[in-house]
Design a protein around this motif. Sequence first.
Motif, PDB file in Angstrom:
ATOM      1  N   LEU A 101     -18.717   6.071  -6.173  1.00 29.10           N
ATOM      2  CA  LEU A 101     -18.319   4.680  -6.314  1.00 29.10           C
ATOM      3  C   LEU A 101     -17.920   4.164  -4.940  1.00 29.10           C
ATOM      4  N   MET A 102     -18.584   3.118  -4.472  1.00 31.98           N
ATOM      5  CA  MET A 102     -18.360   2.639  -3.106  1.00 31.98           C
ATOM      6  C   MET A 102     -18.017   1.155  -3.072  1.00 31.98           C
ATOM      7  N   PRO A 103     -16.771   0.832  -2.715  1.00 27.00           N
ATOM      8  CA  PRO A 103     -16.443  -0.552  -2.406  1.00 27.00           C
ATOM      9  C   PRO A 103     -16.813  -0.843  -0.960  1.00 27.00           C
ATOM     10  N   SER A 104     -17.013  -2.102  -0.633  1.00 27.01           N
ATOM     11  CA  SER A 104     -17.101  -2.458   0.775  1.00 27.01           C
ATOM     12  C   SER A 104     -15.728  -2.246   1.397  1.00 27.01           C
ATOM     13  N   GLN A 105     -15.659  -2.240   2.709  1.00 24.03           N
ATOM     14  CA  GLN A 105     -14.364  -2.082   3.364  1.00 24.03           C
ATOM     15  C   GLN A 105     -13.429  -3.234   3.016  1.00 24.03           C
ATOM     16  N   GLU A 106     -13.988  -4.432   2.882  1.00 22.96           N
ATOM     17  CA  GLU A 106     -13.161  -5.589   2.528  1.00 22.96           C
ATOM     18  C   GLU A 106     -12.615  -5.451   1.108  1.00 22.96           C
ATOM     19  N   GLU A 107     -13.486  -4.999   0.185  1.00 22.17           N
ATOM     20  CA  GLU A 107     -13.049  -4.813  -1.195  1.00 22.17           C
ATOM     21  C   GLU A 107     -12.002  -3.708  -1.280  1.00 22.17           C
ATOM     22  N   GLN A 108     -12.203  -2.630  -0.547  1.00 20.90           N
ATOM     23  CA  GLN A 108     -11.231  -1.550  -0.576  1.00 20.90           C
ATOM     24  C   GLN A 108      -9.866  -2.035  -0.094  1.00 20.90           C
ATOM     25  N   ARG A 109      -9.860  -2.788   1.003  1.00 19.07           N
ATOM     26  CA  ARG A 109      -8.577  -3.265   1.536  1.00 19.07           C
ATOM     27  C   ARG A 109      -7.888  -4.193   0.538  1.00 19.07           C
ATOM     28  N   THR A 110      -8.643  -5.046  -0.119  1.00 19.54           N
ATOM     29  CA  THR A 110      -8.067  -5.943  -1.111  1.00 19.54           C
ATOM     30  C   THR A 110      -7.419  -5.164  -2.245  1.00 19.54           C
ATOM     31  N   ARG A 111      -8.112  -4.147  -2.718  1.00 19.48           N
ATOM     32  CA  ARG A 111      -7.564  -3.326  -3.806  1.00 19.48           C
ATOM     33  C   ARG A 111      -6.336  -2.554  -3.360  1.00 19.48           C
ATOM     34  N   LEU A 112      -6.401  -1.992  -2.163  1.00 16.70           N
ATOM     35  CA  LEU A 112      -5.263  -1.212  -1.660  1.00 16.70           C
ATOM     36  C   LEU A 112      -4.037  -2.094  -1.452  1.00 16.70           C
ATOM     37  N   GLU A 113      -4.238  -3.292  -0.932  1.00 19.64           N
ATOM     38  CA  GLU A 113      -3.101  -4.191  -0.706  1.00 19.64           C
ATOM     39  C   GLU A 113      -2.461  -4.606  -2.019  1.00 19.64           C
ATOM     40  N   LYS A 114      -3.262  -4.697  -3.072  1.00 14.45           N
ATOM     41  CA  LYS A 114      -2.719  -5.034  -4.389  1.00 14.45           C
ATOM     42  C   LYS A 114      -1.821  -3.914  -4.905  1.00 14.45           C
ATOM     43  N   HIS A 116      -0.540  -1.395  -2.958  1.00 19.90           N
ATOM     44  CA  HIS A 116       0.428  -0.948  -1.950  1.00 19.90           C
ATOM     45  C   HIS A 116       0.922  -2.153  -1.146  1.00 19.90           C
ATOM     46  N   PRO A 117       1.685  -3.039  -1.790  1.00 16.71           N
ATOM     47  CA  PRO A 117       2.178  -4.220  -1.075  1.00 16.71           C
ATOM     48  C   PRO A 117       3.095  -3.874   0.095  1.00 16.71           C
ATOM     49  N   GLU A 118       3.634  -2.648   0.081  1.00 16.87           N
ATOM     50  CA  GLU A 118       4.514  -2.230   1.173  1.00 16.87           C
ATOM     51  C   GLU A 118       3.745  -1.907   2.448  1.00 16.87           C
ATOM     52  N   GLY A 119       2.427  -1.801   2.337  1.00 19.58           N
ATOM     53  CA  GLY A 119       1.589  -1.483   3.492  1.00 19.58           C
ATOM     54  C   GLY A 119       0.560  -0.418   3.151  1.00 19.58           C
ATOM     55  N   VAL A 120      -0.630  -0.570   3.709  1.00 26.29           N
ATOM     56  CA  VAL A 120      -1.728   0.348   3.434  1.00 26.29           C
ATOM     57  C   VAL A 120      -1.776   1.431   4.501  1.00 26.29           C
ATOM     58  N   HIS A 122      -3.168   4.106   6.980  1.00 30.32           N
ATOM     59  CA  HIS A 122      -4.428   4.094   7.724  1.00 30.32           C
ATOM     60  C   HIS A 122      -5.391   5.176   7.230  1.00 30.32           C
ATOM     61  N   GLY A 123      -4.838   6.246   6.638  1.00 26.40           N
ATOM     62  CA  GLY A 123      -5.704   7.318   6.154  1.00 26.40           C
ATOM     63  C   GLY A 123      -6.661   6.859   5.072  1.00 26.40           C
ATOM     64  N   TYR A 124      -6.222   5.896   4.245  1.00 25.91           N
ATOM     65  CA  TYR A 124      -7.108   5.374   3.210  1.00 25.91           C
ATOM     66  C   TYR A 124      -8.330   4.699   3.840  1.00 25.91           C
ATOM     67  N   LEU A 125      -8.082   3.915   4.877  1.00 26.68           N
ATOM     68  CA  LEU A 125      -9.175   3.183   5.516  1.00 26.68           C
ATOM     69  C   LEU A 125     -10.069   4.131   6.307  1.00 26.68           C
ATOM     70  N   TRP A 126      -9.475   5.130   6.945  1.00 29.54           N
ATOM     71  CA  TRP A 126     -10.259   6.126   7.671  1.00 29.54           C
ATOM     72  C   TRP A 126     -11.137   6.903   6.708  1.00 29.54           C
TER      73      TRP A 126
END
Length: 257
Positions: A101-114, A116-120, A122-126
């Motif tokens: 299952l592959m989100p785009s990087q933009e979609e992944q960041r949107t989901r993670l921010e939802k 993890h409002p305290e901050g995402v 960097h390991g998730y994005l890496w």
Amino acid sequence: MGDLTHVLWIGGPAAAGKTTVSRLLARRHGLRWYSVDAHMMEYRDRAAAAGVALPGEGPGDFDRGPMIFEDLRSLPGPLVVVEGALVTPGLAASTGNAVWLMPSQEEQRTRLEKHHPEGVHHGYLWGWQLVRDQLDAAANAATIVVDNQSVSQTVAAVESHFARQLAAGPTAQDVQERWQLLRYANEVAVSNSFKAFARASVPPDASTVVRTYDCECGDPACDALGELPVSDAAAALTSPPPSLLARGNHTRSRPRE
């Protein structure tokens, strides 16, 4: 490596929906859900018992693959759906029954921010780039782009990808077998929590830490989750299933087939 043709692998980066989709797929079709992430503490204990140097505890790292394969070979039927951060093209190459299952990087960041409002972290994005590079290097790796998809749409896409395997089975044949599969997942969740508590410098109170569990009603149409303190869930698991039920949704009655 042994026969792993009974295994369906679901991989992807953080926030791709692996856990949610795998959990629903298993409950809907009567499969065993094996979360690699939920066994991480157990892998560490097994590696330590074998004298393997662990990350942060000595030089080198350890390969969890052999332990995952050992577990999967030992599990009784039916089909097993495996998901987690360690599900890579190399790990799943033994059967070919895999999808990412592959989100785009933009979609992944949107989901993670939802979530993890305290901050995402960097390991998730890496990790997104790591998975993308692995898929690009793999031959014929099947992917599902999850951008702008609801959970139900992603589950349907995964069901379509695994249609042949799901039709061939084996899958749970009756409610008792479904109860046992749900109980297995809940016991793993409770065990993982206690192992994590034991490793904490200040172990938390298990009566105050709330975790999510699968409703054990056994109804294929049920997707309800329950939230309980770990100590309460552990106490419920001392009774035969179905004893962990989503509050307000079910009784201990026999579900429809």
